[in-house]
Design a protein around this motif. Structure first.
Motif, PDB file in Angstrom:
ATOM      1  N   LEU A   1       0.874  -1.276   0.019  1.00  0.00           N
ATOM      2  CA  LEU A   1      -0.046   0.002   0.033  1.00  0.00           C
ATOM      3  C   LEU A   1       0.955   1.260  -0.104  1.00  0.00           C
ATOM      4  O   LEU A   1       0.542   2.316  -0.640  1.00  0.00           O
ATOM      5  CB  LEU A   1      -0.978   0.137   1.308  1.00  0.00           C
ATOM      6  CG  LEU A   1      -2.001  -1.065   1.214  1.00  0.00           C
ATOM      7  CD1 LEU A   1      -2.625  -1.193   2.365  1.00  0.00           C
ATOM      8  CD2 LEU A   1      -2.779  -0.546   0.095  1.00  0.00           C
ATOM      9  N   ALA A   2       1.685   1.313   0.667  1.00  0.00           N
ATOM     10  CA  ALA A   2       2.896   2.428   0.733  1.00  0.00           C
ATOM     11  C   ALA A   2       3.676   2.683  -0.667  1.00  0.00           C
ATOM     12  O   ALA A   2       3.803   3.744  -1.001  1.00  0.00           O
ATOM     13  CB  ALA A   2       4.005   2.166   1.917  1.00  0.00           C
ATOM     14  N   LEU A   3       3.942   1.497  -1.240  1.00  0.00           N
ATOM     15  CA  LEU A   3       4.530   1.539  -2.543  1.00  0.00           C
ATOM     16  C   LEU A   3       3.458   1.979  -3.593  1.00  0.00           C
ATOM     17  O   LEU A   3       3.828   3.003  -4.391  1.00  0.00           O
ATOM     18  CB  LEU A   3       5.090   0.209  -3.013  1.00  0.00           C
ATOM     19  CG  LEU A   3       5.731   0.182  -4.460  1.00  0.00           C
ATOM     20  CD1 LEU A   3       6.718   0.880  -4.452  1.00  0.00           C
ATOM     21  CD2 LEU A   3       5.902  -1.254  -4.751  1.00  0.00           C
ATOM     22  N   LEU A   4       2.438   1.424  -3.511  1.00  0.00           N
ATOM     23  CA  LEU A   4       1.270   2.230  -4.426  1.00  0.00           C
ATOM     24  C   LEU A   4       1.248   3.700  -4.117  1.00  0.00           C
ATOM     25  O   LEU A   4       0.815   4.534  -5.154  1.00  0.00           O
ATOM     26  CB  LEU A   4      -0.037   1.558  -4.177  1.00  0.00           C
ATOM     27  CG  LEU A   4      -0.457   0.366  -5.014  1.00  0.00           C
ATOM     28  CD1 LEU A   4      -1.782  -0.430  -4.835  1.00  0.00           C
ATOM     29  CD2 LEU A   4      -0.059   0.368  -6.554  1.00  0.00           C
ATOM     30  N   HIS A   5       0.672   4.175  -2.742  1.00  0.00           N
ATOM     31  CA  HIS A   5       0.759   5.494  -2.566  1.00  0.00           C
ATOM     32  C   HIS A   5       1.809   6.456  -2.993  1.00  0.00           C
ATOM     33  O   HIS A   5       1.814   7.470  -3.889  1.00  0.00           O
ATOM     34  CB  HIS A   5       0.832   5.657  -1.007  1.00  0.00           C
ATOM     35  CG  HIS A   5       0.594   7.036  -0.553  1.00  0.00           C
ATOM     36  ND1 HIS A   5      -0.666   7.779  -0.721  1.00  0.00           N
ATOM     37  CD2 HIS A   5       1.318   8.074  -0.025  1.00  0.00           C
ATOM     38  CE1 HIS A   5      -0.773   8.866  -0.196  1.00  0.00           C
ATOM     39  NE2 HIS A   5       0.792   9.156   0.155  1.00  0.00           N
ATOM     40  N   ARG A   6       2.938   5.867  -3.134  1.00  0.00           N
ATOM     41  CA  ARG A   6       4.243   6.616  -3.701  1.00  0.00           C
ATOM     42  C   ARG A   6       3.891   6.521  -5.311  1.00  0.00           C
ATOM     43  O   ARG A   6       4.277   7.496  -6.057  1.00  0.00           O
ATOM     44  CB  ARG A   6       5.494   6.116  -3.289  1.00  0.00           C
ATOM     45  CG  ARG A   6       5.740   6.535  -1.986  1.00  0.00           C
ATOM     46  CD  ARG A   6       7.115   6.111  -1.487  1.00  0.00           C
ATOM     47  NE  ARG A   6       7.827   4.806  -1.699  1.00  0.00           N
ATOM     48  CZ  ARG A   6       7.491   3.728  -1.278  1.00  0.00           C
ATOM     49  NH1 ARG A   6       6.730   3.658   0.036  1.00  0.00           N
ATOM     50  NH2 ARG A   6       8.284   2.695  -1.590  1.00  0.00           N
ATOM     51  N   ALA A   7       3.792   5.335  -5.946  1.00  0.00           N
ATOM     52  CA  ALA A   7       3.465   5.398  -7.139  1.00  0.00           C
ATOM     53  C   ALA A   7       2.310   6.022  -7.788  1.00  0.00           C
ATOM     54  O   ALA A   7       2.482   6.346  -8.898  1.00  0.00           O
ATOM     55  CB  ALA A   7       3.282   3.649  -7.492  1.00  0.00           C
ATOM     56  N   SER A   8       1.340   6.291  -7.228  1.00  0.00           N
ATOM     57  CA  SER A   8       0.347   7.021  -7.829  1.00  0.00           C
ATOM     58  C   SER A   8       0.769   8.444  -8.078  1.00  0.00           C
ATOM     59  O   SER A   8       0.269   8.867  -8.772  1.00  0.00           O
ATOM     60  CB  SER A   8      -1.007   7.055  -6.678  1.00  0.00           C
ATOM     61  OG  SER A   8      -0.637   7.746  -5.569  1.00  0.00           O
ATOM     62  N   ALA A   9       1.567   9.195  -7.316  1.00  0.00           N
ATOM     63  CA  ALA A   9       2.191  10.621  -7.859  1.00  0.00           C
ATOM     64  C   ALA A   9       2.931  10.275  -8.984  1.00  0.00           C
ATOM     65  O   ALA A   9       2.767  11.418  -9.845  1.00  0.00           O
ATOM     66  CB  ALA A   9       2.703  10.978  -6.505  1.00  0.00           C
ATOM     67  N   VAL A  10       3.726   9.227  -9.116  1.00  0.00           N
ATOM     68  CA  VAL A  10       4.583   9.203 -10.359  1.00  0.00           C
ATOM     69  C   VAL A  10       3.535   8.985 -11.427  1.00  0.00           C
ATOM     70  O   VAL A  10       3.829   9.639 -12.594  1.00  0.00           O
ATOM     71  CB  VAL A  10       5.505   8.033 -10.060  1.00  0.00           C
ATOM     72  CG1 VAL A  10       6.497   7.900 -11.278  1.00  0.00           C
ATOM     73  CG2 VAL A  10       6.343   8.369  -8.964  1.00  0.00           C
ATOM     74  N   LEU A  11       2.662   8.056 -11.338  1.00  0.00           N
ATOM     75  CA  LEU A  11       1.733   7.692 -12.512  1.00  0.00           C
ATOM     76  C   LEU A  11       0.920   9.113 -12.960  1.00  0.00           C
ATOM     77  O   LEU A  11       0.573   9.288 -14.191  1.00  0.00           O
ATOM     78  CB  LEU A  11       0.783   6.391 -12.120  1.00  0.00           C
ATOM     79  CG  LEU A  11       1.476   5.271 -12.049  1.00  0.00           C
ATOM     80  CD1 LEU A  11       0.614   4.053 -11.275  1.00  0.00           C
ATOM     81  CD2 LEU A  11       1.991   4.744 -13.383  1.00  0.00           C
ATOM     82  N   ALA A  12       0.536   9.805 -11.803  1.00  0.00           N
ATOM     83  CA  ALA A  12      -0.309  11.047 -12.119  1.00  0.00           C
ATOM     84  C   ALA A  12       0.759  12.055 -12.956  1.00  0.00           C
ATOM     85  O   ALA A  12       0.081  12.650 -14.119  1.00  0.00           O
ATOM     86  CB  ALA A  12      -0.820  11.641 -10.902  1.00  0.00           C
ATOM     87  N   LYS A  13       2.069  12.013 -12.511  1.00  0.00           N
ATOM     88  CA  LYS A  13       2.820  12.921 -13.550  1.00  0.00           C
ATOM     89  C   LYS A  13       3.010  12.159 -14.805  1.00  0.00           C
ATOM     90  O   LYS A  13       2.969  12.983 -15.763  1.00  0.00           O
ATOM     91  CB  LYS A  13       4.065  12.662 -12.723  1.00  0.00           C
ATOM     92  CG  LYS A  13       5.323  13.643 -13.037  1.00  0.00           C
ATOM     93  CD  LYS A  13       6.653  13.655 -12.418  1.00  0.00           C
ATOM     94  CE  LYS A  13       7.962  14.464 -13.146  1.00  0.00           C
ATOM     95  NZ  LYS A  13       8.864  14.447 -12.227  1.00  0.00           N
ATOM     96  N   VAL A  14       3.063  11.069 -15.070  1.00  0.00           N
ATOM     97  CA  VAL A  14       3.338  10.326 -16.391  1.00  0.00           C
ATOM     98  C   VAL A  14       2.163  10.776 -17.265  1.00  0.00           C
ATOM     99  O   VAL A  14       2.257  10.917 -18.269  1.00  0.00           O
ATOM    100  CB  VAL A  14       3.704   8.928 -16.263  1.00  0.00           C
ATOM    101  CG1 VAL A  14       3.439   8.225 -17.673  1.00  0.00           C
ATOM    102  CG2 VAL A  14       4.916   8.597 -15.581  1.00  0.00           C
ATOM    103  N   ALA A  15       1.003  10.261 -16.660  1.00  0.00           N
ATOM    104  CA  ALA A  15      -0.265  10.899 -17.390  1.00  0.00           C
ATOM    105  C   ALA A  15      -0.684  12.192 -17.605  1.00  0.00           C
ATOM    106  O   ALA A  15      -1.416  12.499 -18.724  1.00  0.00           O
ATOM    107  CB  ALA A  15      -1.555  10.038 -16.531  1.00  0.00           C
ATOM    108  N   SER A  16      -0.135  13.164 -16.963  1.00  0.00           N
ATOM    109  CA  SER A  16      -0.415  14.506 -17.074  1.00  0.00           C
ATOM    110  C   SER A  16       0.600  15.105 -18.291  1.00  0.00           C
ATOM    111  O   SER A  16       0.533  16.140 -18.722  1.00  0.00           O
ATOM    112  CB  SER A  16       0.102  15.191 -15.897  1.00  0.00           C
ATOM    113  OG  SER A  16       1.481  15.382 -15.718  1.00  0.00           O
ATOM    114  N   LYS A  17       1.533  14.364 -18.835  1.00  0.00           N
ATOM    115  CA  LYS A  17       2.398  14.824 -19.907  1.00  0.00           C
ATOM    116  C   LYS A  17       1.810  14.558 -21.229  1.00  0.00           C
ATOM    117  O   LYS A  17       1.027  13.729 -21.814  1.00  0.00           O
ATOM    118  CB  LYS A  17       3.644  14.181 -19.652  1.00  0.00           C
ATOM    119  CG  LYS A  17       4.415  14.464 -18.701  1.00  0.00           C
ATOM    120  CD  LYS A  17       5.725  14.327 -18.436  1.00  0.00           C
ATOM    121  CE  LYS A  17       6.624  14.818 -17.090  1.00  0.00           C
ATOM    122  NZ  LYS A  17       7.554  15.537 -17.263  1.00  0.00           N
TER     123      LYS A  17
END
Length: 148
Positions: free
Chosen positions: A132-148
């Motif tokens: 869950l902690a890993l997913l929490h961190r990854a969600s911010a990274v995936l949001a960054k990838v999706a915003s480009k």
């Protein structure tokens, strides 16, 4: 204890990771749309969510959703018939119709979102605290990838 520096990732490893993440995101998206709620087809829910932000014309919605104008007109007509969307003449251009979300439409959007969140939470319940902690961190990274 100091963290180890990240090892460089090779091009083949990046390609494999890109494929794995893309497929996982597509599968999650498909499953959450089709398994979490059967009240509204995904394309109708998407239109309701777009109208949640602001009233729009069929043409604007068709452009946003990347579908043909006749296809969007069929979708919005179904939503009007269901009472989720209302039509009004555009005061500036009588050829246009402004589509707005009705109170039942707002409730439908909230209900579908709640079902989708519940579907995800059921899957999260099977994960460890570390996952869950890993997913929490990854969600911010995936949001960054999706915003480009």
């Amino acid at each position: 204890m100091t963290a180890k520096p990240a090892q460089p990732v090779s091009r083949p490893e990046l390609v494999e990771m890109a494929n794995d993440i893309r497929l996982a995101c597509m599968r999650i998206s498909r499953r959450v749309r089709f398994e979490s709620d059967q009240e509204l087809p995904p394309h109708q829910f998407s239109v309701l969510a777009r109208l949640e932000d602001a009233p729009r014309t069929n043409s604007e919605l068709a452009d946003i959703e990347r579908v043909s104008a006749p296809s969007m007109k069929r979708t919005t007509s179904c939503l009007v018939d269901a009472g989720f969307v209302s039509r009004a003449d555009d005061p500036l251009d009588r050829r246009q119709v402004i589509l707005s979300l009705t109170p039942p439409g707002r409730r439908a959007v909230a209900r579908v979102r709640r079902h989708r969140d519940e579907w995800m939470l059921e899957r999260f319940a099977t994960l460890t605290e570390d996952e869950l902690a890993l997913l929490h961190r990854a969600s911010a990274v995936l949001a960054k990838v999706a915003s480009k």
